[in-house]
Design a protein around this motif. Structure first.
Motif, PDB file in Angstrom:
ATOM      1  N   TYR A   1      31.876  73.021  85.444  1.00 56.11           N
ATOM      2  CA  TYR A   1      32.912  72.758  84.451  1.00 56.11           C
ATOM      3  C   TYR A   1      34.011  71.891  85.056  1.00 56.11           C
ATOM      4  O   TYR A   1      34.482  72.151  86.160  1.00 56.11           O
ATOM      5  N   ILE A   2      34.367  70.841  84.342  1.00 56.06           N
ATOM      6  CA  ILE A   2      35.414  69.951  84.837  1.00 56.06           C
ATOM      7  C   ILE A   2      36.667  70.175  83.989  1.00 56.06           C
ATOM      8  O   ILE A   2      36.737  69.708  82.854  1.00 56.06           O
ATOM      9  N   PRO A   3      37.647  70.933  84.517  1.00 52.67           N
ATOM     10  CA  PRO A   3      38.794  71.297  83.684  1.00 52.67           C
ATOM     11  C   PRO A   3      39.517  70.080  83.104  1.00 52.67           C
ATOM     12  O   PRO A   3      39.883  70.066  81.931  1.00 52.67           O
ATOM     13  N   GLY A   4      39.690  69.037  83.916  1.00 48.48           N
ATOM     14  CA  GLY A   4      40.425  67.859  83.453  1.00 48.48           C
ATOM     15  C   GLY A   4      39.791  67.212  82.237  1.00 48.48           C
ATOM     16  O   GLY A   4      40.467  66.605  81.416  1.00 48.48           O
ATOM     17  N   ARG A   5      38.470  67.358  82.121  1.00 55.05           N
ATOM     18  CA  ARG A   5      37.775  66.703  81.015  1.00 55.05           C
ATOM     19  C   ARG A   5      37.275  67.720  80.002  1.00 55.05           C
ATOM     20  O   ARG A   5      36.642  67.357  79.023  1.00 55.05           O
TER      21      ARG A   5
ATOM     22  N   GLU B   1      25.477  67.477  86.249  1.00 59.20           N
ATOM     23  CA  GLU B   1      25.901  68.650  87.012  1.00 59.20           C
ATOM     24  C   GLU B   1      25.127  69.895  86.610  1.00 59.20           C
ATOM     25  O   GLU B   1      24.899  70.786  87.430  1.00 59.20           O
ATOM     26  N   LEU B   2      24.738  69.949  85.353  1.00 55.08           N
ATOM     27  CA  LEU B   2      23.903  71.078  84.924  1.00 55.08           C
ATOM     28  C   LEU B   2      22.566  71.022  85.651  1.00 55.08           C
ATOM     29  O   LEU B   2      22.029  72.053  86.079  1.00 55.08           O
ATOM     30  N   LEU B   3      22.037  69.806  85.808  1.00 53.66           N
ATOM     31  CA  LEU B   3      20.770  69.649  86.516  1.00 53.66           C
ATOM     32  C   LEU B   3      20.936  70.045  87.983  1.00 53.66           C
ATOM     33  O   LEU B   3      20.108  70.756  88.555  1.00 53.66           O
TER      34      LEU B   3
ATOM     35  N   LEU C   1      23.890  77.147  80.272  1.00 57.53           N
ATOM     36  CA  LEU C   1      23.103  77.108  81.508  1.00 57.53           C
ATOM     37  C   LEU C   1      22.784  78.512  82.007  1.00 57.53           C
ATOM     38  O   LEU C   1      21.656  78.795  82.417  1.00 57.53           O
ATOM     39  N   ALA C   2      23.772  79.416  81.921  1.00 60.61           N
ATOM     40  CA  ALA C   2      23.534  80.802  82.350  1.00 60.61           C
ATOM     41  C   ALA C   2      22.399  81.412  81.538  1.00 60.61           C
ATOM     42  O   ALA C   2      21.569  82.157  82.055  1.00 60.61           O
TER      43      ALA C   2
END
Lengths: 128, 316
Positions: B73-77, B84-86, B52-53
């Protein structure tokens, strides 16, 4: 801990106010957002598509054979949620466009059963 | 192997549902490669923030994967969701636009100077290995795509292999558009819907630029004018909003949503009789019992409750 001191309540109250600020709309705002308009539009075109399929001779006749007044079925479509409408439309898209062969007839009957089930006209599948 | 190099970059795949996507293999013959596209080597399993960056940088947003990490970023997953990128793209005032599920659409974007963030499934359908990468080039002679991927700045992948991995991820691909910029192969409804996402998060300024571009590209698309009206209304620019709604209504006279919103503008000006007449026109054109009918009825009753201004300052 569920102890609310005066200070905490004060912080809470301020936070609530701050959260409220960006959400504050002019008292008159009842405009339809673009996203909402698109959703409403899609809903209507789904209903139109489904009604068009109901109007086809083969489907119409099969509905009547199952003892359902097609007009009632169309009226019930209006009451479906957006998700239910989408499901129904997807199921109906697999309906053969024409023909009178055995495959088409079986297909139409299957689709009509799905319609009846989704519209809560019968509990056909629950009885098995 | 590539998959090992990716260090288990996992992606929390959202609902990907595309049917009848054919991949057009008739690609053009000239090579294209966006060599200036930055590269962020992926840290552990964070391909989402890196990819994305990369596309945000190209669209002029100075942001690093580290900054994006907390947003997407979802650490748990151990991964990022497409949705979320959108959302993060919109947060940086860029319009995320889903490219068509065709390799030709990717190449068309590259030719317009925009790299494409893609989702790939590098594993099998049954045991997926999700991965985000950025397509930056297409080499017809070599029959390869060039990607910024994982820890490789210039990863070459055969067109057929790339297409398979992309297909297994539902042909999910996104470009980040600057407000006012159109994608290479713009589809009216899809583009306007993408702009509507910015309107929804309250970025009226970017939404105006987006809708404005849409009204220029598709002057007969009433939805574009309607959106433009909404974005101006959000900025409390009643004159511009009214103009846009009226243009939408010239194209589609029974446009009930536009009539509803126009009546709001009229009410805001203190012109209640006019507003109520506008709603009556709308009510006459919609089915009773429809959701739109309910909305219009509630607008009408809202009108009655509204605080009265003494004069009607009509501009028309």
């Amino acid at each position: 801990m569920l102890i609310f001191s005066g200070k905490r309540i004060c912080i809470l109250a301020i936070s609530v106010c701050l959260i409220g600020i960006p959400l504050a709309q002019p008292a008159t705002a009842s405009v339809i957002s673009t996203e909402q308009a698109i959703e409403l539009d899609e809903r209507q075109s789904r209903i139109d598509n489904i009604s068009e399929i109901f109007a086809r001779d083969a489907v119409h006749n099969t509905l009547v054979r199952f003892g359902v007044e097609p007009a009632d079925a169309v009226a019930r479509v209006d009451a479906l949620t957006n998700a239910e409408l989408l499901t129904l439309e997807q199921q109906l898209q697999s309906l053969p466009a024409g023909g009178t062969g055995i495959v088409e007839v079986v297909g139409i009957v299957a689709i009509v059963l799905i319609i009846l089930e989704l519209l809560h006209i019968t509990n056909f599948f629950a009885e098995f | 192997m590539l998959t090992r190099r990716l260090r288990h970059c996992t992606v929390v795949a959202g609902l990907v549902c595309l049917s009848a996507c054919a991949t057009d293999v008739r690609l053009t013959t000239t090579a294209v490669e966006l060599k200036d596209t930055p590269f962020y080597a992926q840290v552990t399993d964070q391909c989402g923030p890196s990819a994305l960056a990369t596309i945000l940088q190209v669209s002029g947003v100075a942001v690093t994967p580290e900054v994006l990490k907390s947003r997407v970023y979802i650490p748990g997953r151990e991964g990022s969701l497409q949705i979320e990128l959108l959302a993060a793209t919109r947060g940086y005032r860029r319009i995320p636009y889903r490219v068509d599920p065709l390799t030709t659409a990717l190449v068309a974007e590259l030719r317009s100077g925009r790299p494409v963030l893609v989702l790939q499934n590098l594993g099998r359908k049954s045991s997926p290995i999700w991965h985000y990468a950025v397509v930056v080039g297409y080499l017809p002679k070599e029959n390869q795509f060039v990607l910024r991927s994982g820890d490789q700045a210039r990863h070459l992948m055969r067109v057929s292999r790339f297409t398979r991995t992309w297909a297994r991820a539902g042909f999910w691909g996104v470009v980040a558009l600057q407000p006012g910029e159109l994608p290479a192969l713009p589809v009216a409804k899809k583009y306007i819907r993408s702009v509507a996402g910015l309107e929804a998060i309250g970025d009226a300024e970017s939404a105006i630029a987006g809708y404005d571009a849409a009204t220029h590209r598709w002057p007969q698309e009433s939805l574009a004018w309607f959106g433009l009206g909404n974005a101006y209304y959000a900025q409390e620019n009643l004159d511009a909003a009214e103009d846009a709604y009226k243009t939408a209504l010239t194209i589609k006279p029974d446009y009930s949503a536009a009539l509803n919103n126009l009546s709001q503008v009229q009410a805001d000006r203190g012109c209640y009789a006019q507003a109520s007449a506008t709603l009556d026109i709308a009510l006459a054109s919609v089915e009773p019992n429809s959701p739109m009918h309910e909305i219009l009825e509630s607008s009408l009753s809202g009108l009655a409750k509204q605080e009265r201004k003494s004069i009607c300052i009509a501009s028309y």
